[in-house]
Scaffold this motif. Structure first.
Motif, PDB file in Angstrom:
ATOM      1  N   LEU A 123       0.874  -1.162  -0.082  1.00 53.89           N
ATOM      2  CA  LEU A 123       0.082  -0.031   0.094  1.00 53.89           C
ATOM      3  C   LEU A 123       0.756   1.246  -0.030  1.00 53.89           C
ATOM      4  CD1 LEU A 123      -2.794  -1.210   2.697  1.00 53.89           C
ATOM      5  CD2 LEU A 123      -2.834  -1.206   0.090  1.00 53.89           C
ATOM      6  N   ARG A 124       2.020   1.197  -0.843  1.00 52.06           N
ATOM      7  CA  ARG A 124       2.617   2.473  -0.703  1.00 52.06           C
ATOM      8  C   ARG A 124       3.360   2.599  -2.266  1.00 52.06           C
ATOM      9  NH1 ARG A 124       5.706  -1.493   2.394  1.00 52.06           N
ATOM     10  NH2 ARG A 124       7.232  -2.301   0.990  1.00 52.06           N
ATOM     11  N   ARG A 125       4.033   3.547  -2.446  1.00 52.37           N
ATOM     12  CA  ARG A 125       4.762   3.893  -3.663  1.00 52.37           C
ATOM     13  C   ARG A 125       5.620   2.483  -4.167  1.00 52.37           C
ATOM     14  NH1 ARG A 125       6.991   8.848  -6.530  1.00 52.37           N
ATOM     15  NH2 ARG A 125       6.161   9.742  -4.631  1.00 52.37           N
ATOM     16  N   PRO A 126       5.443   2.012  -5.499  1.00 49.86           N
ATOM     17  CA  PRO A 126       6.190   0.959  -5.877  1.00 49.86           C
ATOM     18  C   PRO A 126       7.915   1.297  -5.863  1.00 49.86           C
ATOM     19  CG  PRO A 126       4.706   1.226  -7.464  1.00 49.86           C
ATOM     20  CD  PRO A 126       4.557   2.517  -6.244  1.00 49.86           C
ATOM     21  N   ASN A 127       8.668   0.182  -5.551  1.00 48.37           N
ATOM     22  CA  ASN A 127       9.975   0.271  -5.584  1.00 48.37           C
ATOM     23  C   ASN A 127      10.554   0.819  -7.078  1.00 48.37           C
ATOM     24  OD1 ASN A 127      10.245  -0.387  -2.783  1.00 48.37           O
ATOM     25  ND2 ASN A 127      10.742  -2.553  -3.273  1.00 48.37           N
ATOM     26  N   GLY A 128      11.483   1.971  -6.579  1.00 47.63           N
ATOM     27  CA  GLY A 128      12.207   2.510  -8.037  1.00 47.63           C
ATOM     28  C   GLY A 128      11.518   3.283  -8.746  1.00 47.63           C
ATOM     29  N   THR A 129      10.504   3.996  -8.139  1.00 47.05           N
ATOM     30  CA  THR A 129       9.790   5.060  -8.870  1.00 47.05           C
ATOM     31  C   THR A 129      10.151   6.243  -8.439  1.00 47.05           C
ATOM     32  OG1 THR A 129       8.053   5.038  -7.060  1.00 47.05           O
ATOM     33  CG2 THR A 129       7.429   3.808  -9.099  1.00 47.05           C
ATOM     34  N   LYS A 130      11.243   6.646  -7.601  1.00 48.96           N
ATOM     35  CA  LYS A 130      11.739   7.609  -7.128  1.00 48.96           C
ATOM     36  C   LYS A 130      13.056   7.899  -7.968  1.00 48.96           C
ATOM     37  CE  LYS A 130      12.774  10.329  -2.772  1.00 48.96           C
ATOM     38  NZ  LYS A 130      13.175  10.399  -1.545  1.00 48.96           N
ATOM     39  N   GLU A 131      13.296   9.131  -8.415  1.00 49.86           N
ATOM     40  CA  GLU A 131      14.156   9.482  -9.244  1.00 49.86           C
ATOM     41  C   GLU A 131      15.518   9.962  -8.432  1.00 49.86           C
ATOM     42  OE1 GLU A 131      13.587  12.300 -12.977  1.00 49.86           O
ATOM     43  OE2 GLU A 131      12.597  13.047 -11.289  1.00 49.86           O
ATOM     44  N   GLU A 132      16.670   9.568  -8.989  1.00 48.25           N
ATOM     45  CA  GLU A 132      17.922   9.911  -8.279  1.00 48.25           C
ATOM     46  C   GLU A 132      18.192  11.254  -8.266  1.00 48.25           C
ATOM     47  OE1 GLU A 132      20.300   7.776  -6.888  1.00 48.25           O
ATOM     48  OE2 GLU A 132      18.680   6.140  -7.035  1.00 48.25           O
ATOM     49  N   LYS A 133      18.852  11.837  -7.176  1.00 47.07           N
ATOM     50  CA  LYS A 133      19.165  13.303  -7.089  1.00 47.07           C
ATOM     51  C   LYS A 133      19.597  13.838  -8.397  1.00 47.07           C
ATOM     52  CE  LYS A 133      19.930  13.704  -2.229  1.00 47.07           C
ATOM     53  NZ  LYS A 133      20.814  14.062  -1.240  1.00 47.07           N
ATOM     54  N   ALA A 134      20.620  13.350  -9.105  1.00 46.50           N
ATOM     55  CA  ALA A 134      21.306  13.847 -10.125  1.00 46.50           C
ATOM     56  C   ALA A 134      20.460  13.764 -11.448  1.00 46.50           C
ATOM     57  CB  ALA A 134      22.508  12.861 -10.671  1.00 46.50           C
ATOM     58  N   ALA A 135      19.604  12.828 -11.579  1.00 41.60           N
ATOM     59  CA  ALA A 135      18.627  12.754 -12.671  1.00 41.60           C
ATOM     60  C   ALA A 135      17.561  13.933 -12.536  1.00 41.60           C
ATOM     61  CB  ALA A 135      18.005  11.416 -13.013  1.00 41.60           C
ATOM     62  N   PHE A 136      17.282  14.134 -11.151  1.00 39.99           N
ATOM     63  CA  PHE A 136      16.246  15.204 -11.057  1.00 39.99           C
ATOM     64  C   PHE A 136      16.830  16.420 -11.296  1.00 39.99           C
ATOM     65  CE2 PHE A 136      14.128  18.189  -8.177  1.00 39.99           C
ATOM     66  CZ  PHE A 136      12.887  18.017  -8.539  1.00 39.99           C
ATOM     67  N   LEU A 137      17.985  16.613 -10.902  1.00 40.15           N
ATOM     68  CA  LEU A 137      18.822  17.998 -11.125  1.00 40.15           C
ATOM     69  C   LEU A 137      18.911  18.345 -12.326  1.00 40.15           C
ATOM     70  CD1 LEU A 137      21.050  17.987  -7.899  1.00 40.15           C
ATOM     71  CD2 LEU A 137      19.012  19.419  -8.364  1.00 40.15           C
ATOM     72  N   LYS A 138      19.230  17.333 -13.250  1.00 35.92           N
ATOM     73  CA  LYS A 138      19.261  17.399 -14.618  1.00 35.92           C
ATOM     74  C   LYS A 138      18.301  18.123 -15.522  1.00 35.92           C
ATOM     75  CE  LYS A 138      22.266  14.975 -17.686  1.00 35.92           C
ATOM     76  NZ  LYS A 138      23.042  13.679 -18.122  1.00 35.92           N
ATOM     77  N   LYS A 139      17.056  17.599 -14.866  1.00 34.53           N
ATOM     78  CA  LYS A 139      15.881  17.842 -15.464  1.00 34.53           C
ATOM     79  C   LYS A 139      15.472  19.591 -15.391  1.00 34.53           C
ATOM     80  CE  LYS A 139      12.121  15.934 -14.160  1.00 34.53           C
ATOM     81  NZ  LYS A 139      11.077  14.948 -13.757  1.00 34.53           N
ATOM     82  N   TYR A 140      16.266  20.205 -14.209  1.00 32.97           N
ATOM     83  CA  TYR A 140      15.786  21.564 -13.965  1.00 32.97           C
ATOM     84  C   TYR A 140      17.320  22.581 -13.813  1.00 32.97           C
ATOM     85  CZ  TYR A 140      11.283  19.698 -12.774  1.00 32.97           C
ATOM     86  OH  TYR A 140      10.150  19.019 -12.531  1.00 32.97           O
ATOM     87  N   PRO A 141      17.994  22.525 -14.913  1.00 32.87           N
ATOM     88  CA  PRO A 141      19.379  23.382 -15.225  1.00 32.87           C
ATOM     89  C   PRO A 141      19.128  24.764 -14.606  1.00 32.87           C
ATOM     90  CG  PRO A 141      18.606  22.806 -17.076  1.00 32.87           C
ATOM     91  CD  PRO A 141      17.713  22.224 -16.620  1.00 32.87           C
ATOM     92  N   LEU A 142      18.026  25.298 -15.332  1.00 36.32           N
ATOM     93  CA  LEU A 142      17.698  26.782 -15.027  1.00 36.32           C
ATOM     94  C   LEU A 142      17.571  27.051 -13.456  1.00 36.32           C
ATOM     95  CD1 LEU A 142      17.579  29.668 -16.330  1.00 36.32           C
ATOM     96  CD2 LEU A 142      14.977  29.071 -16.691  1.00 36.32           C
ATOM     97  N   ILE A 143      16.785  26.129 -12.997  1.00 38.73           N
ATOM     98  CA  ILE A 143      16.670  26.268 -11.505  1.00 38.73           C
ATOM     99  C   ILE A 143      17.937  26.118 -10.756  1.00 38.73           C
ATOM    100  CG2 ILE A 143      15.377  25.468  -9.475  1.00 38.73           C
ATOM    101  CD1 ILE A 143      13.085  24.597 -11.295  1.00 38.73           C
ATOM    102  N   THR A 144      18.675  25.361 -11.068  1.00 37.83           N
ATOM    103  CA  THR A 144      19.779  24.950 -10.133  1.00 37.83           C
ATOM    104  C   THR A 144      20.711  26.338 -10.580  1.00 37.83           C
ATOM    105  OG1 THR A 144      19.720  22.884 -10.655  1.00 37.83           O
ATOM    106  CG2 THR A 144      21.675  23.603 -10.183  1.00 37.83           C
ATOM    107  N   ARG A 145      20.724  27.008 -11.685  1.00 41.65           N
ATOM    108  CA  ARG A 145      21.693  27.896 -11.809  1.00 41.65           C
ATOM    109  C   ARG A 145      21.420  29.126 -11.292  1.00 41.65           C
ATOM    110  NH1 ARG A 145      21.390  30.866 -17.469  1.00 41.65           N
ATOM    111  NH2 ARG A 145      19.920  31.558 -16.337  1.00 41.65           N
ATOM    112  N   ASN A 146      19.927  29.309 -11.182  1.00 37.55           N
ATOM    113  CA  ASN A 146      19.294  30.687 -10.528  1.00 37.55           C
ATOM    114  C   ASN A 146      19.557  30.539  -8.962  1.00 37.55           C
ATOM    115  OD1 ASN A 146      18.481  31.881 -12.988  1.00 37.55           O
ATOM    116  ND2 ASN A 146      16.476  31.087 -12.771  1.00 37.55           N
ATOM    117  N   LEU A 147      19.435  29.533  -8.258  1.00 35.00           N
ATOM    118  CA  LEU A 147      19.688  29.140  -6.959  1.00 35.00           C
ATOM    119  C   LEU A 147      21.168  29.388  -6.495  1.00 35.00           C
ATOM    120  CD1 LEU A 147      17.158  26.268  -6.211  1.00 35.00           C
ATOM    121  CD2 LEU A 147      16.947  28.589  -5.284  1.00 35.00           C
ATOM    122  N   ARG A 148      21.947  28.837  -7.491  1.00 36.34           N
ATOM    123  CA  ARG A 148      23.256  28.953  -7.171  1.00 36.34           C
ATOM    124  C   ARG A 148      24.064  30.466  -7.076  1.00 36.34           C
ATOM    125  NH1 ARG A 148      25.516  23.372  -9.816  1.00 36.34           N
ATOM    126  NH2 ARG A 148      25.127  22.039  -8.102  1.00 36.34           N
TER     127      ARG A 148
END
Length: 91
Positions: free
Chosen positions: A38-63
């Motif tokens: 009764l929870r999220r299936p294993n393996g559905t959570k993205e890795e940190k690197a993959a998640f950050l790769k999707k949002y380069p503009l956000i990363t740049r602005n925050l830095r």
């Protein structure tokens, strides 16, 4: 008369909510008995690197030191997405 009708309709709504809650809880209990997860299936959570790769503009602005709220508006994304990226960036 109107007060009586309002009270009657309110009682029907309460009974319906109660019935719905009972059905949901019995369905969850039945699923547990059958051994279902009764929870999220294993393996559905993205890795940190993959998640950050999707949002380069956000990363740049925050830095660059732009605030979370401004970054959200600039990038036209939810403030929660920017917060999540910020959490991944901070050690």
């Amino acid at each position: 008369m109107a007060q009586f009708m309002f009270t009657l309709l309110a009682e029907f709504a309460r009974l319906e909510r109660e019935t719905l809650r009972e059905r949901i809880l019995s369905g969850i209990e039945e699923a547990r008995r059958k051994g279902k997860k009764l929870r999220r299936p294993n393996g559905t959570k993205e890795e940190k690197a993959a998640f950050l790769k999707k949002y380069p503009l956000i990363t740049r602005n925050l830095r660059l030191g732009i605030s979370i709220c401004k970054t959200s508006k600039i990038c036209d994304v939810s403030i929660n997405t920017v917060r999540k990226v910020n959490d991944y960036l901070t050690p």
